[in-house]
Design an enzyme around this catalytic site. Sequence first.
Site, PDB file in Angstrom:
ATOM      1  N   LYS A 144      -0.109 -19.256  17.110  1.00 27.76           N
ATOM      2  CA  LYS A 144       0.818 -18.989  18.220  1.00 27.76           C
ATOM      3  C   LYS A 144       2.257 -18.771  17.743  1.00 27.76           C
ATOM      4  O   LYS A 144       3.018 -18.045  18.397  1.00 27.76           O
ATOM      5  CB  LYS A 144       0.758 -20.127  19.249  1.00 27.76           C
ATOM      6  CG  LYS A 144      -0.652 -20.445  19.745  1.00 27.76           C
ATOM      7  CD  LYS A 144      -1.370 -19.230  20.319  1.00 27.76           C
ATOM      8  CE  LYS A 144      -2.861 -19.481  20.483  1.00 27.76           C
ATOM      9  NZ  LYS A 144      -3.628 -18.286  20.840  1.00 27.76           N
TER      10      LYS A 144
ATOM     11  N   LYS B  55       4.504 -27.375  21.593  1.00 28.33           N
ATOM     12  CA  LYS B  55       3.175 -26.755  21.590  1.00 28.33           C
ATOM     13  C   LYS B  55       2.605 -26.727  20.173  1.00 28.33           C
ATOM     14  O   LYS B  55       3.346 -26.597  19.207  1.00 28.33           O
ATOM     15  CB  LYS B  55       3.250 -25.314  22.104  1.00 28.33           C
ATOM     16  CG  LYS B  55       3.731 -25.167  23.538  1.00 28.33           C
ATOM     17  CD  LYS B  55       3.754 -23.700  23.947  1.00 28.33           C
ATOM     18  CE  LYS B  55       4.137 -23.546  25.411  1.00 28.33           C
ATOM     19  NZ  LYS B  55       4.146 -22.129  25.852  1.00 28.33           N
TER      20      LYS B  55
ATOM     21  N   GLU C   8      -0.449 -12.509  27.818  1.00 24.17           N
ATOM     22  CA  GLU C   8      -0.138 -13.455  28.893  1.00 24.17           C
ATOM     23  C   GLU C   8       1.357 -13.749  28.919  1.00 24.17           C
ATOM     24  O   GLU C   8       1.961 -14.005  27.876  1.00 24.17           O
ATOM     25  CB  GLU C   8      -0.850 -14.789  28.660  1.00 24.17           C
ATOM     26  CG  GLU C   8      -2.351 -14.726  28.653  1.00 24.17           C
ATOM     27  CD  GLU C   8      -2.976 -16.123  28.535  1.00 24.17           C
ATOM     28  OE1 GLU C   8      -4.122 -16.267  28.936  1.00 24.17           O
ATOM     29  OE2 GLU C   8      -2.311 -17.055  28.030  1.00 24.17           O
TER      30      GLU C   8
ATOM     31  N   ARG D 157      -9.693 -10.759  23.275  1.00 23.76           N
ATOM     32  CA  ARG D 157     -11.082 -10.657  23.756  1.00 23.76           C
ATOM     33  C   ARG D 157     -11.093 -10.039  25.148  1.00 23.76           C
ATOM     34  O   ARG D 157     -10.044  -9.870  25.763  1.00 23.76           O
ATOM     35  CB  ARG D 157     -11.668 -12.072  23.878  1.00 23.76           C
ATOM     36  CG  ARG D 157     -10.858 -12.919  24.840  1.00 23.76           C
ATOM     37  CD  ARG D 157     -11.519 -14.239  25.231  1.00 23.76           C
ATOM     38  NE  ARG D 157     -10.846 -14.845  26.370  1.00 23.76           N
ATOM     39  CZ  ARG D 157      -9.765 -15.603  26.302  1.00 23.76           C
ATOM     40  NH1 ARG D 157      -9.219 -15.885  25.150  1.00 23.76           N
ATOM     41  NH2 ARG D 157      -9.208 -16.081  27.393  1.00 23.76           N
TER      42      ARG D 157
ATOM     43  N   VAL E 195     -12.679 -13.358  31.340  1.00 25.49           N
ATOM     44  CA  VAL E 195     -13.518 -13.622  32.515  1.00 25.49           C
ATOM     45  C   VAL E 195     -13.089 -12.729  33.683  1.00 25.49           C
ATOM     46  O   VAL E 195     -13.930 -12.138  34.374  1.00 25.49           O
ATOM     47  CB  VAL E 195     -13.401 -15.116  32.927  1.00 25.49           C
ATOM     48  CG1 VAL E 195     -14.125 -15.365  34.245  1.00 25.49           C
ATOM     49  CG2 VAL E 195     -13.933 -16.035  31.833  1.00 25.49           C
TER      50      VAL E 195
ATOM     51  N   ARG F 113     -13.726 -17.647  41.145  1.00 29.04           N
ATOM     52  CA  ARG F 113     -14.700 -18.198  40.195  1.00 29.04           C
ATOM     53  C   ARG F 113     -15.551 -19.241  40.903  1.00 29.04           C
ATOM     54  O   ARG F 113     -15.034 -20.194  41.481  1.00 29.04           O
ATOM     55  CB  ARG F 113     -13.985 -18.849  39.014  1.00 29.04           C
ATOM     56  CG  ARG F 113     -13.256 -17.843  38.159  1.00 29.04           C
ATOM     57  CD  ARG F 113     -12.895 -18.480  36.842  1.00 29.04           C
ATOM     58  NE  ARG F 113     -11.978 -17.640  36.103  1.00 29.04           N
ATOM     59  CZ  ARG F 113     -11.641 -17.864  34.834  1.00 29.04           C
ATOM     60  NH1 ARG F 113     -12.141 -18.906  34.192  1.00 29.04           N
ATOM     61  NH2 ARG F 113     -10.801 -17.058  34.212  1.00 29.04           N
TER      62      ARG F 113
HETATM   63  C1  MV4 Z   1       4.594 -23.164  29.077  1.00 30.96           C
HETATM   64  C2  MV4 Z   1       4.875 -23.678  30.370  1.00 30.96           C
HETATM   65  C3  MV4 Z   1       6.194 -23.811  30.737  1.00 30.96           C
HETATM   66  N1  MV4 Z   1       7.182 -23.464  29.865  1.00 30.96           N
HETATM   67  N2  MV4 Z   1       5.605 -22.835  28.268  1.00 30.96           N
HETATM   68  C4  MV4 Z   1      -0.182 -23.635  29.333  1.00 30.96           C
HETATM   69  C5  MV4 Z   1      -1.228 -22.964  28.543  1.00 30.96           C
HETATM   70  C6  MV4 Z   1      -0.559 -22.377  27.380  1.00 30.96           C
HETATM   71  N3  MV4 Z   1      -1.052 -21.046  27.190  1.00 30.96           N
HETATM   72  C7  MV4 Z   1       0.890 -22.387  27.682  1.00 30.96           C
HETATM   73  N4  MV4 Z   1       1.065 -23.133  28.893  1.00 30.96           N
HETATM   74  C8  MV4 Z   1       2.287 -23.328  29.438  1.00 30.96           C
HETATM   75  N5  MV4 Z   1       3.343 -22.991  28.652  1.00 30.96           N
HETATM   76  C9  MV4 Z   1       6.859 -22.986  28.649  1.00 30.96           C
HETATM   77  N6  MV4 Z   1       7.858 -22.666  27.815  1.00 30.96           N
HETATM   78  C10 MV4 Z   1       3.799 -24.011  31.197  1.00 30.96           C
HETATM   79  C11 MV4 Z   1       2.496 -23.854  30.722  1.00 30.96           C
HETATM   80  C12 MV4 Z   1       1.467 -24.233  31.653  1.00 30.96           C
HETATM   81  C13 MV4 Z   1       0.648 -23.271  32.270  1.00 30.96           C
HETATM   82  C14 MV4 Z   1       0.750 -21.918  31.984  1.00 30.96           C
HETATM   83  C15 MV4 Z   1      -0.080 -20.984  32.580  1.00 30.96           C
HETATM   84  C16 MV4 Z   1      -1.025 -21.398  33.506  1.00 30.96           C
HETATM   85  C17 MV4 Z   1      -1.147 -22.717  33.812  1.00 30.96           C
HETATM   86  C18 MV4 Z   1      -0.322 -23.675  33.206  1.00 30.96           C
HETATM   87  C19 MV4 Z   1      -0.450 -25.007  33.532  1.00 30.96           C
HETATM   88  C20 MV4 Z   1       0.350 -25.938  32.938  1.00 30.96           C
HETATM   89  C21 MV4 Z   1       1.311 -25.552  32.003  1.00 30.96           C
END
Ligand code: MV4
Length: 445
Positions: free
Chosen positions: A116, A158, A275, A291, A294, A337
Amino acid sequence: MIKKVLIANRGEIALRIVRACKELGIQSVAVHSTADTNSMAVRLADESVCIGPPSSKDSYLNIPSILSAAALVNADAIHPGYGFLSENAEFARMVEEHGFKFIGPSAEHIEKMGDKVMAKKTVQALGLPVVPGSKGGVDNVDEAMKIAKESGLPVIIKAASGGGGKGMQVVNSFDELPELFTRARTEAKANFGDDTVYIEKFLANPRHIEIQIFGDSHGNAIHLGERDCSIQRRHQKLVEEAPSPVLSEEARNEIGMLAANTIQKMGFEGAGTIEFLYENGGFYFMEMNTRIQVEHPVTEMITGVDLIAEQIRVASGEKLSLRQEDVVLNGHAIELRINAEDPEHDFRPSPGMIAQFHAPGGYGVRFDSAIYSGYSIPPFYDSMIGKLIIHGKTRDECIRRLRRAISETVIDGVKTTLPLHEWILQQGDFLSGDYSIKWLEEQLK
Ligand code: MV4
């Protein structure tokens, strides 16, 4: 053109790939565990091979078994579907080394986007907007503290090898930062075997909006608009729609072109998804998925492009079947879903025999599933048993058609998420399109 595809997956996506193969005049081979002998993919594929016992690690994740099966049936390509080995660079590499075509991007692209920190650096250099934060991995608490002071609280820590929400820590005060930083590193090491973490400004109330992209082996790249996937619980999406109810055509074209240009410069081949978090009119790159996803059918419904067939054609060396100016978005699509889970009891899995099944139908209704009356849902895998995908001229028509389609659906014998979907479709916030990634979990409290 590819002549025979081995499908290294199960459930509705395996059947979806069988169907695309049939329409292209390509032979399909279903591999299956001993728990999936009676699956629809096995029944409808031209051939099938048992690759191991129920446990995923011994069957759908068993690379030697899958490669042996491909050699046995003389397949020339392998489609990984989603989940399982779909984003495993080592698998993609071994597939190619054994003389099969991997239906997906190169192992190098999978690897790069799987890290990432590397992914963020790469796409930022190619022009995508990212969340402000650390330049790369953060090695110690002092450095973490410095980044947090610069960006301002809250921040999110992260895992570089994470993704999909695993191993994240939100930091709301400087006092708790040292402890949360250490916890993030420990969990990253335990879960992913890599303790590299990075830090970003935490966005409090964003939407999840993702762009479908596609590249071919001739240097062409397009985007097919966005999907809004903000309705989720614990990182499991429940509802996806296209277009997003909050994007203007200008905003869509701008972020779409940035995404398409990014993968064009990368030389990315195949289907992918970029995303973003979307807040206050701004897009912030989150991750790139290498990929098919869904929720790809909502994009298919509004663009008229069969994305699985396109994957197979592109993997065969053909050019993309359309140029960017040929991509026209038509009406609205929503996917629900359907999981075999009990939404009344903490979404606990509800495997078992489906005593009665009746699929919805009629104009604008698509039901992607591999279930049938008398089918037993095995307890070993993901609980998603189907997807109800609706197309309408407008979002409003789409929602009314969804209610109608749900009302004629019968799935008896197991609990499903359908009653929750009926409830969501009655909520004013959903009807007005006013929801963020936090909405569903807040409502469920
Ligand atoms: C974030 C965020 C808020 N701020 N990054 C969740 C999955 C991962 N791909 C990254 N995620 C998030 N990153 C920043 N800087 C909030 C999330 C997040 C989230 C993102 C998309 C869909 C659902 C989520 C649920 C909780 C947190």
